[in-house]
Design an enzyme around this catalytic site. Structure first.
Site, PDB file in Angstrom:
ATOM      1  N   ASP A 107     105.522  80.124   4.948  1.00 12.90           N
ATOM      2  CA  ASP A 107     105.222  79.532   5.373  1.00 12.90           C
ATOM      3  C   ASP A 107     105.391  78.436   4.174  1.00 12.90           C
ATOM      4  O   ASP A 107     106.523  78.721   4.112  1.00 12.90           O
ATOM      5  CB  ASP A 107     103.621  79.021   4.895  1.00 12.90           C
ATOM      6  CG  ASP A 107     102.821  79.193   4.012  1.00 12.90           C
ATOM      7  OD1 ASP A 107     103.746  79.068   3.320  1.00 12.90           O
ATOM      8  OD2 ASP A 107     101.745  78.939   4.125  1.00 12.90           O
TER       9      ASP A 107
ATOM     10  N   SER B 221      97.162  80.781  -4.880  1.00 14.25           N
ATOM     11  CA  SER B 221      96.762  81.490  -3.675  1.00 14.25           C
ATOM     12  C   SER B 221      98.154  82.526  -3.709  1.00 14.25           C
ATOM     13  O   SER B 221      97.615  83.715  -2.554  1.00 14.25           O
ATOM     14  CB  SER B 221      97.215  80.839  -2.106  1.00 14.25           C
ATOM     15  OG  SER B 221      98.516  80.174  -2.603  1.00 14.25           O
TER      16      SER B 221
ATOM     17  N   HIS C 133     104.041  79.354   0.377  1.00 13.24           N
ATOM     18  CA  HIS C 133     104.098  81.141   0.438  1.00 13.24           C
ATOM     19  C   HIS C 133     105.555  81.769   0.563  1.00 13.24           C
ATOM     20  O   HIS C 133     105.323  81.870   1.847  1.00 13.24           O
ATOM     21  CB  HIS C 133     102.914  80.904   0.527  1.00 13.24           C
ATOM     22  CG  HIS C 133     101.724  80.651   0.114  1.00 13.24           C
ATOM     23  ND1 HIS C 133     101.043  79.923   1.489  1.00 13.24           N
ATOM     24  CD2 HIS C 133     101.172  80.348  -0.749  1.00 13.24           C
ATOM     25  CE1 HIS C 133     100.240  78.973   0.006  1.00 13.24           C
ATOM     26  NE2 HIS C 133     100.385  79.444  -1.166  1.00 13.24           N
TER      27      HIS C 133
END
Ligand SMILES: *[C@@H]1O[C@H](CO)[C@@H](O)[C@H](O)[C@H]1NC(C)=O
Ligand SMILES: *[C@@H]1O[C@H](CO)[C@@H](O)[C@H](O)[C@H]1NC(C)=O
Length: 357
Positions: free
Chosen positions: A332, A43, A335
């Site tokens: 978040d 990600s 991340h």
């Protein structure tokens, strides 16, 4: 004029890169020109590939993308740009690195590079199964398809040349460690931390060799971040004070030292290769411990929702966001925010350029 000459001239105009909001300036060597950036992994460099597969691990809804081109959720796991975007810009390639699976991708976008990455994936083949995301083996197949498309578009020789000169990012290990090893029991029953780290390093090196066989030469392999200080790990295992977890951080550091050393060994056996180990651990832990030094205010919580647990589907349109995401290292619970990504790239770029060119 030959295209590469035009590019070299254009590049010299961009040669002095000044990232916004940052004191430091990184100058690329004048004779260095990057025209293509290609990313593999998880990600941190997923530019929206997960939008096009069946998984719950997505980021294509608000408030993701809150600061991305006027507030557009794209599948990037941040409020704005990822490290792949920021690196693409810093290397003078392009402003945004697109996702390979994006159906609106045009032939000319392929020339400057794409990301094959998929949020939730890892080196261990079991890791992508947990969240039904794209394994590295399939990212490799997609890369082979990309090369075939390039060859059709610009011819065999030009395509091979382009691959040789491209910069490759390989980003993994966070999901292997955080989700697979520390959150689920299977791997912990089979391996102790050094054995699992060793397995991950071997898989990472195998992947590097696979893309080398396909023509990649300049390859930057990212180390593990200080996973024990991610907001989600603080919340789930850090007790009432949400402390950083040494167990997780030590596993990340051991992985990093083994990876760094093994990459050096591998580099000497791969002719014409430049392999860079990218240390993200130290810049991030420094920012976590010294927020003020970086203009940050909060480094133990994400900006989305309570900041303690929300990631992907739990960070959604019902989640309130923080007072100013430029003051938060994390967007978040896992991340970094765009600001965090900028700080990170600012720290890794000089070494990365030095190792690859
Ligand atoms: C750039 O120039 C330096 C100094 O002349 C040289 O050492 C280096 O190999 C060159 N790099 C490239 C990519 O040509
Ligand atoms: C948020 O913080 C950034 C960085 O410190 C600052 O430049 C900006 O003005 C702040 N935005 C608001 C709305 O306060």
């Amino acid at each position: 004029m030959h295209l590469s000459v035009v590019k070299a001239i254009l590049f010299s105009i961009y040669a002095s890169i000044n990232l916004c909001n940052s004191e430091k300036t990184t100058n690329l060597p004048k004779n260095v020109s990057v025209s293509t950036l290609i990313a593999f992994g998880d990600s941190f460099v997923d530019q929206g590939n997960n939008n096009y597969i069946k998984t719950l691990l997505k980021a294509d809804f608000p408030p993701y993308g809150k600061d991305f081109r006027g507030g557009k959720p794209t599948g990037r796991f941040s409020n704005g740009k990822t490290i792949a975007d920021i690196l693409a810009e810093a290397l003078g390639v392009k402003e945004y690195l697109p996702a390979y699976l994006d159906p609106s991708l045009r032939a000319k976008d392929l020339l400057s590079g794409v990301s094959f990455a998929s949020g939730g994936t890892g080196y261990d083949p079991l890791t992508p199964k947990i969240s039904s995301v794209i394994p590295l083996s399939v990212q490799l197949d997609n890369f082979k398809r990309y090369i075939r498309e390039l060859k059709r578009n610009i011819g065999e020789e030009a395509a091979q040349n382009l691959i040789t000169k491209s910069v490759f990012l390989v980003v993994g290990s966070t999901n292997d460690l955080v989700i697979n090893y520390f959150a689920l029991p299977i791997r912990r029953l089979q391996y102790d931390v050094p054995a699992y780290d060793n397995k991950l390093v071997k898989l990472a090196l195998n992947f590097v060799q696979e893309i080398y066989k396909l023509g990649a030469r300049k390859i930057a392999v990212f180390g593990a971040p200080p996973i024990g200080c991610t907001p989600i790990v603080r919340t789930t295992t850090g007790g009432a004070f949400r402390r950083c977890q040494d167990k997780e951080n030590n596993a990340a550091q051991l992985f990093n030292s083994m990876l760094k050393q093994q990459l050096q060994v591998l580099a000497s056996s791969l002719p014409q290769s430049s392999l860079a180990f990218v240390d993200v651990y130290n810049p991030l832990i420094t920012a976590i411990e010294n927020p003020n030094q970086y203009g940050l205010e909060v480094t133990d919580k994400g900006c989305c929702g309570t900041g303690t647990i929300e990631v992907s589907g739990l960070c959604n349109k019902l989640s309130p966001t923080c007072y100013n995401d430029s003051k938060f290292l994390f967007w978040d619970s896992i991340h970094p925010s765009e600001e965090g990504n900028k700080i990170l790239v600012n720290h890794i770029l000089p070494d990365l350029v030095h190792s690859l060119f």
